[in-house]
Design an enzyme around this catalytic site. Structure first.
Site, PDB file in Angstrom:
ATOM      1  N   CYS A 177       0.757  -1.197  -0.012  1.00 19.79           N
ATOM      2  CA  CYS A 177       0.213   0.046   0.128  1.00 19.79           C
ATOM      3  C   CYS A 177       0.660   1.294  -0.024  1.00 19.79           C
ATOM      4  CB  CYS A 177      -1.053   0.117   1.136  1.00 19.79           C
ATOM      5  SG  CYS A 177      -0.128   0.056   2.746  1.00 19.79           S
ATOM      6  N   ASP A 181      -7.638   5.610  -1.431  1.00 23.24           N
ATOM      7  CA  ASP A 181      -7.570   4.281  -0.896  1.00 23.24           C
ATOM      8  C   ASP A 181      -6.816   3.121  -1.951  1.00 23.24           C
ATOM      9  OD1 ASP A 181      -7.216   2.133   0.781  1.00 23.24           O
ATOM     10  OD2 ASP A 181      -9.419   2.133   1.514  1.00 23.24           O
ATOM     11  N   HIS A 223      -6.100   0.193  -0.872  1.00 25.86           N
ATOM     12  CA  HIS A 223      -6.319  -1.256  -0.491  1.00 25.86           C
ATOM     13  C   HIS A 223      -7.610  -2.058  -1.038  1.00 25.86           C
ATOM     14  CE1 HIS A 223      -4.585   0.963   3.012  1.00 25.86           C
ATOM     15  NE2 HIS A 223      -3.800  -0.215   3.030  1.00 25.86           N
TER      16      HIS A 223
END
Length: 362
Positions: free
Chosen positions: A111, A345, A347
């Site tokens: 990430c 994000d 993820h």
């Protein structure tokens, strides 16, 4: 024989963990992000106010937007187009195997590398296209309720923001092909911008040849004692990005350098030296320095005393964003409203996209 057996067990363990992470990060919850229509929204130096739908109206002085020269009395659609135009990079699966490992996915560990890529991508967008640029196809989207919310859904772009701003709450996906886009452009400048847009995205492809792709970044990370599957901190990623830009041999990138501040201090003379030693021509328009400042904003949790400073950085026109967040969970922060930060994000696990083909999907 014993060593071989251990290697096989490690490979099996890696494949099991990868499969688990692929499944874990392939599902996206349809959560909503709520914006206020009474407070300005800052996105990488641009100011939007949703209360004023007439773009010709001026914002009142009390609105809270402090960048007077760059205020946009914009509406929801303008903000949405600007946000969707940012390059969003996430976990991927089924890409070419990373050398020295059995990994074909970065789910669960990549990430910070992804957020670092987003930060660098914004710097390249600023340099080649300018802050006023937005992706012409950003709003050419349609409903995709028929699609499953799995890793095979490559187009889950900005779902929560669209749900909150449009009031319709449906996920949209880009559907216009590169050929259709080019045909629609009557302006050479717009066509040139789209060529650069695609070129920038291709530099972040998940293949060993991509200049700023995951495979290359992992190679540069080995000198910091990191390998594929390890978790990378923001400071390490800053130096990996610096090395990647230094080693890039593409002619368009010869004037771009990265300066990583030591001990949270930026020395202007060092920044100037960085720019002067870049390999570009004497034309200053070809040169750019991206300044990265690794710093912890607190101990166990973020110190709220830093919030105004963070908001000030995100209000700058040439800000490329902020990466970091929680331990082993990095986000790309691009803006704010009041005391809430806007982030992208990484993820989400999506399928590998081959950027070597001519009309790869955006």
């Amino acid at each position: 024989m014993e060593a071989t057996g251990t290697d096989e067990v490690d490979k099996l363990k890696t494949k099991f963990i990868s499969a688990w992470n692929n499944m874990k990060y392939s599902w996206v919850l349809k959560t909503k992000t709520y914006f206020s229509r009474n407070s300005p929204v800052l996105l990488l130096g641009k100011c939007y106010h949703f209360k004023y739908e007439d773009e010709n109206k001026l914002l009142p002085a009390r609105s809270g937007c402090t960048i007077e020269d760059h205020v946009i009395a914009g509406n929801v659609e303008e903000f949405r187009k600007d946000f969707i135009s940012r390059i969003w990079l996430t976990y991927r699966e089924e890409f070419p195997q990373i050398e020295g490992s059995a990994l074909t996915t970065d789910c669960g560990w990549g990430c910070t590398l992804r957020t670092g890529q987003m930060l660098l991508a914004q710097g390249l967008i600023l340099h080649f296209l300018g802050r006023a640029w937005t992706w012409p196809d950003a709003l050419n989207i349609e409903n995709s309720d028929s699609e499953s919310w799995t890793s095979n859904t490559v187009k889950k772009f900005t779902a929560s923001f669209e749900a909150s701003l449009s009031g319709e709450g449906e996920l949209k996906t880009p559907t216009v092909s590169h050929k259709e886009t080019i045909r629609r452009y009557s302006d050479d400048h717009e066509m040139q911008n789209e060529i650069y847009h695609r070129k920038i995205i291709s530099w972040f492809g998940d293949s060993p040849l991509a200049l700023f792709g995951l495979h290359q970044l992992i190679e540069y990370g080995k000198k910091s004692g990191k390998k594929a599957g390890d978790w990378y901190g923001p400071a390490v990623v800053a130096h990996i990005l610096r090395k990647a830009v230094e080693e890039a041999r593409h002619p368009d990138l010869q004037g771009i350098t990265i300066y990583v501040a030591q001990d949270c201090t930026v020395y202007s003379s060092d920044v100037i030296d960085k720019q002067c030693t870049s390999m570009a021509s004497d034309n200053t328009n070809d040169k750019a320095v991206i300044i990265l400042i690794p710093v912890r904003l607190g101990g166990e949790r973020t110190n709220t005393d830093y919030l105004d400073f963070v908001k000030g950085i995100l209000s700058l026109e040439y800000c490329v964003g902020i990466i970091g967040g929680k331990p082993k969970q990095s986000y790309y922060f691009a803006g704010f409203q009041d005391d809430s930060l806007i982030y992208m994000d990484p993820h989400y696990c999506q399928s590998f996209v081959d950027v070597s083909i001519k009309d790869f999907p955006l």
